[in-house]
Design an enzyme around this catalytic site. Structure first.
Site, short mmCIF file in Angstrom:
data_model
loop_
_atom_site.label_atom_id
_atom_site.label_comp_id
_atom_site.label_asym_id
_atom_site.label_seq_id
_atom_site.Cartn_x
_atom_site.Cartn_y
_atom_site.Cartn_z
N HIS A 188 0.93 -1.01 -0.06
CA HIS A 188 -0.13 0.07 0.00
C HIS A 188 0.68 1.15 0.06
CE1 HIS A 188 0.85 -0.47 4.41
NE2 HIS A 188 0.27 0.71 4.58
N HIS A 241 1.25 3.90 2.06
CA HIS A 241 1.81 4.79 3.12
C HIS A 241 3.03 4.89 3.19
CE1 HIS A 241 -2.20 4.14 6.00
NE2 HIS A 241 -2.19 5.23 5.13
N ASP A 280 5.66 4.85 5.14
CA ASP A 280 6.47 3.68 5.84
C ASP A 280 6.74 2.45 4.80
OD1 ASP A 280 3.86 3.37 6.75
OD2 ASP A 280 4.61 1.78 8.16
N HIS A 281 5.83 2.42 3.87
CA HIS A 281 6.27 1.46 2.90
C HIS A 281 6.67 1.46 1.59
CE1 HIS A 281 3.97 -1.66 5.37
NE2 HIS A 281 3.27 -0.25 5.86
N HIS A 290 -7.57 -2.01 5.58
CA HIS A 290 -6.46 -1.15 6.36
C HIS A 290 -7.34 0.43 6.32
CE1 HIS A 290 -3.17 0.46 8.12
NE2 HIS A 290 -2.68 0.89 6.90
N ASP A 309 -0.54 -4.14 5.69
CA ASP A 309 -0.95 -3.80 6.96
C ASP A 309 -2.62 -3.99 6.87
OD1 ASP A 309 1.11 -2.63 7.38
OD2 ASP A 309 0.56 -0.35 7.59
N HIS A 362 6.39 -5.78 11.35
CA HIS A 362 5.58 -4.38 11.41
C HIS A 362 5.35 -4.09 13.17
CE1 HIS A 362 2.67 -1.14 10.65
NE2 HIS A 362 3.49 -0.76 9.35
#
Length: 301
Positions: free
Chosen positions: A60, A62, A64-65, A137, A207, A265
């Site tokens: 996805h 976001h 942090d990914h 998510h 997530d 995670h």
């Protein structure tokens, strides 16, 4: 074949854990699942070579990914990577990457193929079957199921010796072809092979809260990689933010009949009590393991 965990933290880097990135290492290829900030720096302390990475799966969008993706793509070119790089990810990743590379004037020496996925789609990638499912998510998120091809069974060496077949090139032919000829007679290769071995089955989830998509992806896999952001006492908090607890990940593993669960995670709030998360998971599913940065796990079928 093995998983190598480059980043196992949640949300932002900490002193102990970088953000999400997992490599899948195979003698014939190297894949990445997510590419958080500083992934390429983590690679400097690993056996992974950026120019050897052939495919990246983004769960996805976001930060942090994905925030490590433009830097990695650029460095791969600087290190004389010339082969195709394929990136799978949610809708929007192509626009984001194209804008970032254009605005920064990044020049690539290699072809880049960005594929925007949808739930239920399947792909064939470097000899593996890839299936995509939507997760639940706060943001559009996916998980990936990877299935290897069925492998032929072991040679019945004693039977071949009794027939008088010498070891050597003919053995290889028996493994590779439907029939073989020895001393003028044609034989079926399957008569000299054991039961076929099922291909490896893996699932890497982004997530998510526990959901039907997770179960479908994880069904009877050899290894499931699942987020475990929070402890069981924070279950309500986890749900509000679209995450899972370690115990919930273990419940998915148990219901799906997986062989091994790898937890990642991890929230930085558990820096001194991470074994608590692993213990909570193992109360439900014994083959649960909490991952750390630069930890590798050999994959066995």
């Amino acid at each position: 074949m093995e998983f190598y965990f480059l980043g196992t933290g949640a949300g932002m880097p900490s002193k102990q854990r970088n953000v999400s990135a997992i490599a899948l290492l195979h003698p014939k290829m190297t894949w990445l699942f997510d590419c958080g900030e500083a992934t390429q720096h983590q690679m400097l302390h690993s056996p992974i070579k950026p120019r050897k990475v052939s495919t990246i799966f983004i769960t996805h969008l976001h930060g942090d990914h994905i925030f490590g993706l433009p830097g990695f793509i650029s460095t791969r070119a600087a290190l004389e990577g010339t082969t195709l790089l394929t990136i799978f990810g949610p809708k929007g990743i192509k626009e984001w990457l194209e804008a970032t590379l254009r605005i920064t004037g990044t020049y690539l020496r290699y072809p880049l193929d960005v594929i925007e996925v949808e739930a239920g789609q399947t792909y064939e990638q470097e000899g593996f079957h890839i299936h995509v499912e939507a997760l639940e998510h706060r943001f559009l998120a996916y998980g990936y199921r990877i299935e290897g091809q069925e492998e032929k069974g072991a040679l019945h060496v004693e039977a071949l010796k009794q027939l008088g077949v010498p070891s050597g090139p003919l053995y290889r032919q028996i493994k590779q072809k439907e029939t073989f000829v020895f001393e003028g007679t044609e034989y079926q290769s399957t008569d000299f092979l054991g039961e076929p071995k099922p291909g490896i089955k893996l699932a890497v989830l982004g997530d998510t809260v526990p959901c039907e998509g997770s179960l479908r992806l994880a069904e009877k896999v050899d290894v499931l990689v699942h987020e475990a952001t929070f402890a069981d006492s924070e279950q309500d908090h986890a749900g509000r933010f679209g995450h899972s607890t370690a115990r919930q990940a273990a419940e998915i593993a148990l219901k799906a009949g997986v062989k091994k669960l790898l937890l990642t995670h991890i929230s930085a709030r558990y820096v001194d009590q991470e074994q608590r998360l692993e213990a909570e998971a193992r109360e439900v599913f014994e083959e649960s393991y909490l991952m750390t940065d630069h930890q590798s796990v050999v994959i066995k079928g």
